[in-house]
Write an enzyme that holds these catalytic residues in place. Structure first.
Site, PDB file in Angstrom:
ATOM      1  N   LYS A  93       0.999  -1.356   0.483  1.00  0.00           N
ATOM      2  CA  LYS A  93      -0.563  -0.185  -0.085  1.00  0.00           C
ATOM      3  C   LYS A  93       1.058   0.958   0.012  1.00  0.00           C
ATOM      4  O   LYS A  93       0.343   2.558  -0.861  1.00  0.00           O
ATOM      5  CB  LYS A  93      -0.643  -0.175   0.581  1.00  0.00           C
ATOM      6  CG  LYS A  93      -1.489  -1.107   1.144  1.00  0.00           C
ATOM      7  CD  LYS A  93      -3.897  -0.587   1.553  1.00  0.00           C
ATOM      8  CE  LYS A  93      -4.324  -1.622   1.924  1.00  0.00           C
ATOM      9  NZ  LYS A  93      -3.913  -2.659   1.491  1.00  0.00           N
ATOM     10  N   GLU A 115     -10.006   7.245   3.245  1.00  0.00           N
ATOM     11  CA  GLU A 115     -11.110   6.298   3.658  1.00  0.00           C
ATOM     12  C   GLU A 115     -10.819   4.509   3.540  1.00  0.00           C
ATOM     13  O   GLU A 115      -9.012   4.445   3.536  1.00  0.00           O
ATOM     14  CB  GLU A 115     -11.959   5.596   3.055  1.00  0.00           C
ATOM     15  CG  GLU A 115     -11.162   4.295   1.627  1.00  0.00           C
ATOM     16  CD  GLU A 115     -10.374   5.002   0.605  1.00  0.00           C
ATOM     17  OE1 GLU A 115     -10.175   6.378   0.301  1.00  0.00           O
ATOM     18  OE2 GLU A 115     -10.019   4.542   0.146  1.00  0.00           O
ATOM     19  N   SER A 382       1.551  -9.498  -1.241  1.00  0.00           N
ATOM     20  CA  SER A 382       1.360  -8.728  -1.194  1.00  0.00           C
ATOM     21  C   SER A 382       1.271  -7.327  -0.372  1.00  0.00           C
ATOM     22  O   SER A 382       1.985  -7.152   0.352  1.00  0.00           O
ATOM     23  CB  SER A 382      -0.169  -8.527  -1.505  1.00  0.00           C
ATOM     24  OG  SER A 382      -0.601  -8.424  -0.710  1.00  0.00           O
TER      25      SER A 382
HETATM   26  C1  LIG Z   1      -5.432  -3.822   1.551  1.00  0.00           C
HETATM   27  C2  LIG Z   1      -4.939  -5.149   1.342  1.00  0.00           C
HETATM   28  C3  LIG Z   1      -5.293  -6.065  -0.322  1.00  0.00           C
HETATM   29  C4  LIG Z   1      -6.021  -5.914  -0.559  1.00  0.00           C
HETATM   30  O1  LIG Z   1      -6.133  -4.633  -1.575  1.00  0.00           O
HETATM   31  P1  LIG Z   1      -5.633  -4.784  -3.372  1.00  0.00           P
HETATM   32  O2  LIG Z   1      -5.917  -3.260  -3.503  1.00  0.00           O
HETATM   33  O3  LIG Z   1      -6.556  -5.840  -3.882  1.00  0.00           O
HETATM   34  O4  LIG Z   1      -4.893  -4.874  -3.682  1.00  0.00           O
HETATM   35  C5  LIG Z   1      -4.204  -6.848  -0.386  1.00  0.00           C
HETATM   36  N1  LIG Z   1      -3.283  -7.244   0.100  1.00  0.00           N
HETATM   37  C6  LIG Z   1      -2.215  -6.867   1.433  1.00  0.00           C
HETATM   38  C7  LIG Z   1      -1.625  -7.021   2.126  1.00  0.00           C
HETATM   39  C8  LIG Z   1      -3.249  -5.831   1.562  1.00  0.00           C
HETATM   40  O5  LIG Z   1      -3.546  -4.754   2.676  1.00  0.00           O
END
Ligand SMILES: *Cc1c(COP(=O)(O)O)cnc(C)c1O
Length: 408
Positions: A93, A115, A382
């Site tokens: 993020k 948000e 992610s």
């Molecule tokens: C917020 C988040 C997501 C989901 O958000 P996307 O916009 O779909 O990437 C996925 N993995 C993690 C670790 C997150 O913090």
């Protein structure tokens, strides 16, 4: 810093998806943002500053990592991870919050609003606002404020004001509504920092741009380590930002299959899931047209996933476009498959994945044994799972999650 994609068009559409379905007063504000983005996205000084903070604040670049143990155990394709979990704050993020806050400064804005649902985007925004000395207000549903107390405290420690949205279901949807209303009130001084590849134009294009660093690095790193591109790129899909960040740099490579994984929750047959692309239909919410899950009244449905970062009833419009164009495939993984993958990666590789990322991993674990040892799967990890450990521990204790036998 250009991406391969020629979309969206000037009106913000990816085919029929995307656009700007907003009240009249918001349109000039969004157009001002779109103009600033076009002005700075290729500006060398802007790019230099963006890259500086990615490196010095977030610790980029992140490696691609070959899961040798997991690969051997599954006995098929090689599994690589793009280690976005190693970013400062533990997820992808921050790539986007750094980019947008630099844009806000260029536009002369003094205040940041955002948000947040589970709190991850709120924390990343609060951290970047602290770094840049900007005033910061985070809108969060009152129910989520209660559920995510620790993240609320984190944001406050970094100087943000957290406003609890009290209308409707008092969750993410209401937080977005209230943040947009606050933006219109003081657009002159305020920048709305949106957290995923969703929302009205130009946000999906902005978020894609700032997350495409993930794919750009991964493409080069795969060429360095394997001398070729992967056969599959797999990412979890909530709003779709980590997935689009990876996919964008591979979209032009016909031999690379792109797979997005949505949360099937307790199982699609129970209606408790958030698989917008797999099971939704066209619909407008939060200012854009995409695939959306609706209730009997045609309103955004209440959705569910074990991972709070994936439970959104719509999805980024470019994913809707890639699905209909047949360029990307969208599948799903259940809570159970995700928690199995969560335990498996922890045990086999010493890496605790976020529950969101565990959905992508779960699909890779299904796929790998069906492929040959010459095939390569790249999974976007992610985020890290430290934030999820307390939840999983409680679920193991009450029996609602049973670790796979490998760790018992
Ligand atoms: C917020 C988040 C997501 C989901 O958000 P996307 O916009 O779909 O990437 C996925 N993995 C993690 C670790 C997150 O913090």
């Amino acid at each position: 810093m250009t991406t391969s994609a020629t979309l969206p068009n000037a009106d913000g559409f990816f085919g029929e998806f995307g656009g700007q379905y907003v009240p009249e007063p918001l349109k000039p504000i969004l157009n001002e943002l779109a103009a600033a983005f076009e002005k700075y996205r290729n500006d060398p000084e802007f790019i230099r500053e963006y890259n500086y903070y990615l490196k010095q604040f977030s610790g980029r670049e992140t490696p691609v990592y070959l899961c040798a143990n997991l690969t051997e155990k599954l006995g098929g394709a090689k599994i690589y991870l793009k280690r976005e979990d190693l970013n400062h704050l533990g997820a992808h993020k921050v790539n986007n919050t750094i980019g947008q806050i630099l844009l806000a400064k260029r536009m002369g804005k003094k205040k940041i609003i955002a948000e947040t649902g589970a709190g991850q985007h709120g924390v990343a925004t609060a951290a970047t606002a602290a770094l840049m000395g900007m005033e910061c207000t985070i809108y969060m549903g009152a129910v989520d404020v209660e559920r995510q107390k620790l993240n609320v405290f984190r944001m406050q420690m970094m100087g943000a004001t957290v406003v609890a949205a009290q209308s409707g279901q008092r969750t993410l949807k209401e937080a977005v509504d209230e943040a947009l209303a606050a933006w219109v009130q003081d657009a002159e001084n305020t920048f709305y920092l949106l957290g995923s590849a969703v929302g009205p134009h130009p946000y999906p294009a902005i978020v894609r741009e700032f997350q495409s660093v993930v794919g750009r690095e991964a493409r080069r790193q795969m060429l360095e380590s394997e001398g070729r591109l992967p056969d599959y790129c797999i990412a979890c899909v909530g709003g779709g930002s980590n997935a689009i960040g990876l996919f964008t740099e591979f979209v032009g490579d016909a031999g690379v299959k792109l797979v997005g994984v949505e949360p099937a929750g307790r199982g699609l047959e129970y209606g408790q899931h958030a698989a917008s692309l797999c099971l939704g239909g066209p619909g407008v919410m939060h200012g854009f047209n995409s695939y959306m899950l609706k209730d009997d009244q045609g309103e955004p449905a209440e959705v569910y996933s074990i991972s709070a970062g994936l439970d959104y009833p719509s999805v980024g419009p470019e994913h809707a476009y890639l699905k209909d164009a047949g360029r990307a495939q969208y599948v799903y993984a259940s809570d159970k498959e995700a928690t199995d993958a969560f335990f498996m990666l922890s045990r086999m590789e010493g890496i605790i994945p976020a529950l969101e990322s565990s959905h992508a991993l779960a699909h890779a674990m299904k796929l790998a044994p069906t492929l040959s040892k010459d095939d390569i799967i790249l999974v976007n990890l992610s985020g890290r799972g430290d934030k999820d450990v307390a939840q999983i521990e409680a679920m193991v204790a009450d029996g609602s999650v049973v670790p796979p036998c490998i760790i018992r």
